[in-house]
Design a protein around this motif. Structure first.
Motif, short mmCIF file in Angstrom:
data_model
loop_
_atom_site.label_atom_id
_atom_site.label_comp_id
_atom_site.label_asym_id
_atom_site.label_seq_id
_atom_site.Cartn_x
_atom_site.Cartn_y
_atom_site.Cartn_z
N GLY A 107 -33.51 3.91 13.68
CA GLY A 107 -32.92 4.53 11.50
C GLY A 107 -34.20 5.37 11.33
N GLY A 108 -34.01 5.26 9.60
CA GLY A 108 -35.45 5.65 9.54
C GLY A 108 -34.82 6.75 8.44
N ALA A 109 -33.10 6.77 7.80
CA ALA A 109 -32.64 7.46 7.75
C ALA A 109 -32.60 9.47 8.07
N GLY A 140 -21.23 -2.95 25.09
CA GLY A 140 -21.78 -3.53 24.23
C GLY A 140 -22.29 -3.09 23.00
N VAL A 141 -22.30 -3.59 21.75
CA VAL A 141 -22.49 -2.29 20.62
C VAL A 141 -23.53 -3.79 19.74
N TYR A 142 -24.80 -3.35 19.33
CA TYR A 142 -25.40 -4.34 18.04
C TYR A 142 -25.55 -3.56 17.04
N LEU A 143 -25.06 -3.89 15.91
CA LEU A 143 -25.10 -2.99 14.27
C LEU A 143 -26.02 -3.74 13.62
N LEU A 144 -27.33 -3.49 13.72
CA LEU A 144 -28.26 -4.37 12.92
C LEU A 144 -28.31 -3.89 11.79
N SER A 145 -28.11 -3.88 10.79
CA SER A 145 -28.31 -3.98 9.23
C SER A 145 -28.04 -1.81 9.09
N PRO A 146 -26.54 -2.35 9.57
CA PRO A 146 -26.07 -0.85 9.00
C PRO A 146 -25.96 -0.08 8.08
N TRP A 147 -26.76 1.43 7.96
CA TRP A 147 -26.98 1.80 6.87
C TRP A 147 -25.24 2.34 6.92
N ILE A 148 -24.70 2.51 6.03
CA ILE A 148 -23.32 3.22 6.05
C ILE A 148 -22.45 3.63 4.37
N SER A 149 -23.26 3.09 3.61
CA SER A 149 -23.29 3.29 2.40
C SER A 149 -24.58 4.23 2.32
N VAL A 150 -24.53 5.66 2.28
CA VAL A 150 -26.09 6.48 2.24
C VAL A 150 -25.97 6.56 0.33
N GLY A 151 -24.90 6.88 0.12
CA GLY A 151 -24.39 7.05 -1.77
C GLY A 151 -24.75 6.04 -2.56
N GLY A 152 -24.57 5.03 -1.71
CA GLY A 152 -24.83 3.56 -3.12
C GLY A 152 -24.03 2.75 -3.35
N THR A 153 -22.70 3.35 -2.89
CA THR A 153 -21.67 2.85 -3.48
C THR A 153 -20.63 1.79 -2.51
N ASP A 154 -21.95 0.70 -2.60
CA ASP A 154 -21.38 -0.64 -2.39
C ASP A 154 -20.43 -1.82 -3.37
N PRO A 155 -19.19 -1.74 -2.40
CA PRO A 155 -18.49 -2.96 -2.97
C PRO A 155 -19.26 -4.00 -3.48
N GLY A 156 -19.05 -4.66 -5.54
CA GLY A 156 -20.33 -5.68 -5.42
C GLY A 156 -21.64 -5.21 -6.40
N THR A 204 -35.16 4.14 -3.44
CA THR A 204 -35.76 5.24 -1.64
C THR A 204 -33.87 5.44 -0.97
N LEU A 205 -33.31 4.36 -1.35
CA LEU A 205 -32.19 4.96 -0.04
C LEU A 205 -31.16 5.72 -0.59
N LEU A 206 -31.52 5.36 -2.15
CA LEU A 206 -30.51 6.81 -3.16
C LEU A 206 -31.21 8.14 -2.24
N LYS A 207 -32.18 7.94 -2.24
CA LYS A 207 -33.07 9.22 -2.44
C LYS A 207 -33.31 9.92 -1.21
N TRP A 208 -33.35 8.97 -0.22
CA TRP A 208 -32.95 9.40 1.17
C TRP A 208 -31.76 9.44 1.68
N GLN A 235 -29.57 11.00 0.14
CA GLN A 235 -28.38 12.72 -0.62
C GLN A 235 -29.23 13.58 0.71
N PRO A 236 -29.92 13.54 1.36
CA PRO A 236 -29.45 14.77 2.05
C PRO A 236 -28.80 14.93 3.02
N ILE A 237 -27.87 14.30 3.71
CA ILE A 237 -27.66 13.52 4.72
C ILE A 237 -25.77 12.68 4.09
N LEU A 238 -25.55 13.64 2.87
CA LEU A 238 -24.31 12.24 2.48
C LEU A 238 -22.68 12.61 3.51
N ASP A 239 -22.56 13.97 4.28
CA ASP A 239 -21.96 13.72 5.61
C ASP A 239 -22.18 12.96 6.35
#
Length: 374
Positions: free
Chosen positions: A134-136, A252-268, A284-288, A290-294
């Protein structure tokens, strides 16, 4: 080929900020240790976990972690030297010469961008775990990732499962904007299958942005991207199709803490609720992000036909918590993944008091590296 040594420009003022951050760590961590017993998200943690947690929290606020901590190749070389293994590296070229960096060589041709598969131990062409860090998409592989996955490799061997371990070194932003890491992952998979590794023998293990990369792969396999123009650089990338041989699935696949809400639009409200309780703040997550919203995986319906088994884990005190729970409920919980009378093909773990990439943090203070070697 892709560059693995990054030179990050840094001003004298920024250097002073780095030194100040490190100088202030002892007092900040001492305060966190004193208040840990009365703080909800740390009261059940050992003092070692408290120290590692807050050390990472404060250091991820640095904008220039690459300058402080090096790069993925350096981390790999350092780890293999510690455990007494030689470096075994497979250089990858993107398939068909379809991807270009937009920069010209002295001969006038475009530079082909590839990646590296970096093996920990002997190459295993029957069964292999591919570590996607990882690492955004901005920061190199974490140093604590290699001890964890090396330990896992040793544990599996002790249970009679002999598996190889390799890490994909993919190009980071801004040198490698979306979708270059996806193209490099496709190149890695094609490379391993061409060497004779059966798809069922391949397990993708991704943490944070590495899990995002896995989900982007599945999305692309289900709904091919074709070409993609990066809005920032203007570069156009051709994403090759990737299809598994007929009748085959990835093992198989292991998704450890998947970062899918890069814009901070989490429900709740977990982004707000857990902003200061995790190893990385919401800001920090929101700042990271921004360059990869796609770099947001799209529809996952049909993934059950691409992979045999899946493990998803999430910590209670992650800012990303609600988006991960929603991902599981929407895409991976249901009859498509279950066969009547058999164990579910998806294992979901919600870890009370857990944090982002939680399993790693026992390895800040884990076994001596040589104990995790051969």
């Amino acid at each position: 080929m892709v560059a693995h040594t990054r030179e990050v420009p840094i001003s004298a003022l920024e250097k002073a900020g780095v030194y100040a951050t490190f100088a202030s760590l002892p007092s900040k961590i001492a305060y966190r240790l004193l208040t840990a017993p009365i703080t909800a998200h740390t009261k059940n943690k050992t003092w070692r976990r408290v120290v590692s947690h807050w050390a990472v929290h404060y250091l991820t606020h640095l904008n220039i972690r690459q300058w402080v901590f090096g790069n993925s190749y350096d981390v790999y070389v350092d780890w293999t030297q510690k455990i007494g293994e030689q470096q075994r590296i497979d250089e990858l070229d993107c398939p068909g010469g379809a991807l270009y960096s937009g920069k010209e060589t002295k001969e006038g041709g475009d530079i082909l961008m590839g990646g590296r598969l970096m093996w920990v131990g002997e190459r295993n062409l029957k069964r292999v775990n591919i570590f996607l860090h990882g690492g955004a998409f901005l920061v190199h592989a974490p140093a604590e990732g290699y001890p964890f996955w090396t330990w896992m490799k040793k544990e599996l061997k002790g249970r009679g499962v002999d598996t190889g371990l390799c890490a994909l070194s993919y190009t980071l932003h801004p040198e490698g904007p979306y979708p270059l890491p996806l193209i490099q992952l496709i190149a890695a998979l094609k490379h391993l299958i061409a060497l004779g590794v059966p798809p069922e023998g391949i397990t993708l293990v991704g943490e944070s942005a590495g899990s995002n990369l896995i989900l982007m792969l599945f999305s692309h396999m289900l709904h091919p991207i074709g070409s993609s123009t990066n809005p920032v650089t203007g570069q156009t990338y051709v994403v090759p199709e990737f299809k598994l041989p007929a009748g085959h699935k990835l093992g198989g696949v292991y998704l450890l803490s998947p970062w899918i809400s890069v814009g901070g639009t989490d429900p709740g409200n977990s982004f707000k609720e857990n902003s200061e309780s995790d190893i990385t703040s919401a800001a920090t997550l929101l700042k990271w992000g921004q360059p990869i919203l796609d770099a947001v995986p799209k529809e996952q319906q049909g993934t059950e036909g691409l992979v045999e088994k899946m493990l998803i884990s999430v910590g209670q005190f992650e800012p990303l918590r609600n988006s991960i729970v929603a991902l599981y409920n929407k895409h991976f919980r249901g009859s498509e993944w279950d066969v009547k009378g058999q164990e579910s093909r998806v294992t979901y773990i919600y870890q009370p008091f857990g944090n982002h990439n939680d399993p790693y943090y026992d390895f800040f203070w884990g076994p001596e590296p040589k104990e995790l070697g051969r």
